[in-house]
Design an enzyme around this catalytic site. Structure first.
Site, short mmCIF file in Angstrom:
data_model
loop_
_atom_site.label_atom_id
_atom_site.label_comp_id
_atom_site.label_asym_id
_atom_site.label_seq_id
_atom_site.Cartn_x
_atom_site.Cartn_y
_atom_site.Cartn_z
N ASP A 67 51.82 51.81 71.14
CA ASP A 67 51.75 52.09 69.77
C ASP A 67 50.71 51.38 68.82
OD1 ASP A 67 53.07 49.68 69.79
OD2 ASP A 67 55.17 50.65 69.26
N ASN A 136 67.27 48.15 66.22
CA ASN A 136 67.69 49.56 65.80
C ASN A 136 67.66 50.33 67.05
OD1 ASN A 136 64.99 50.16 66.13
ND2 ASN A 136 64.85 51.19 64.24
N HIS A 138 64.92 50.88 68.83
CA HIS A 138 63.60 51.67 69.35
C HIS A 138 62.72 51.06 70.30
CE1 HIS A 138 60.89 49.27 66.09
NE2 HIS A 138 61.11 48.74 67.24
N GLU A 143 61.95 55.57 66.81
CA GLU A 143 63.06 55.17 66.18
C GLU A 143 64.23 56.19 66.42
OE1 GLU A 143 62.29 52.63 64.73
OE2 GLU A 143 61.01 52.81 63.05
#
Ligand code: PGA
Length: 241
Positions: A67, A136, A138, A143
């Site tokens: 990313d 979280n 990810h 996400e």
């Protein structure tokens, strides 16, 4: 899923590096997927040391990063381009043309995403893909969501991710709120996946990813569906396993 519980962060880094070294030694041409973040830094240090000792070469290696932030110049110290260069690429013999990182400054982001995906399809599959994991859940910048995104795409970052990343920026307003990331299908196309997680702050999400139901609300849980995944965790991150 194979779970490797090791003592601490140093041991995670050593074992992660061993997986990379094994692939570099065993494949004539190798395609490696790479993460950024705090977690892989120790692994990259070991890889650089091994290269300097003459034990490995990246001469025949291609890399694809997971990313990149949208809107940061390559020269920005918080861009993942800068991160990869300073932690790994500037210290090893990889050819420039074999390094692939999404261009977060592209005029047409959608086109950049499609081109990245196409390049990976043409040059892949990735022999091995390393992942970190967000608190979280990810992976890359996928996400929590109502559905799994498939191919490389533009994502809006969760507030929790922006807050987590704020530690690297002068002020929170400077943290990018969007990014380009490999999608879940892109990630699952790797032949082998190795996820690294360290510390108690990751323990709950590791439990959900490994033992919970497969759900896009915990993106890492999708790894349960892949045939060759290794999770390397220290004792703190393995607390609830
Ligand atoms: P970290 O980030 O390695 O800095 O904890 C991991 C991630 O958000 O994927």
């Amino acid at each position: 899923m194979k779970i490797e519980v090791v003592k601490n962060y140093d041991e995670i880094s050593k074992l992660g590096a061993k997986y990379m070294i094994d692939v570099l030694r065993n494949e004539e041409k190798v395609v490696i997927g790479l993460p950024t973040g705090s977690t892989p830094i120790g692994m990259y240090k070991i890889i650089v040391e091994e290269y300097k000792k003459g034990n490995i070469t990246f001469n025949n290696a291609k890399t694809f990063n997971l990313d990149e932030y949208i809107g940061l110049e390559k020269t920005n110290t918080n861009s993942y381009y800068y991160f990869m260069n300073s932690n790994l690429f500037s210290h090893i013999d990889i050819k420039n043309e074999n390094i692939n990182i999404p261009n977060g400054m592209a005029k047409n982001i959608k086109e950049e995403c499609n081109n990245y995906e196409k390049r990976l399809k043409e040059q892949g599959p990735m022999d091995i893909l390393f992942l970190g994991i967000g608190q979280n859940g990810h992976i890359g910048f996928n996400e929590p969501n109502d559905y799994f995104e498939t191919n490389t795409y533009k994502v809006s970052l969760d507030e929790s991710t922006v807050n987590a990343n704020a530690r690297f920026f002068d002020k929170i307003e400077d943290v990018p709120t969007s990014a380009i990331t490999m999608g879940i299908k892109t990630i699952l196309s790797a032949k082998k996946i190795v996820l690294l997680a360290s510390g108690e702050s990751k323990a709950e999400t590791i439990k959900q990813a490994v033992n919970g139901k497969v759900t896009p609300m915990v993106p890492a849980s999708v790894l349960q569906l892949h045939q060759d995944v290794t999770i390397i965790v220290d004792e703190a991150a393995a607390k609830y396993l």
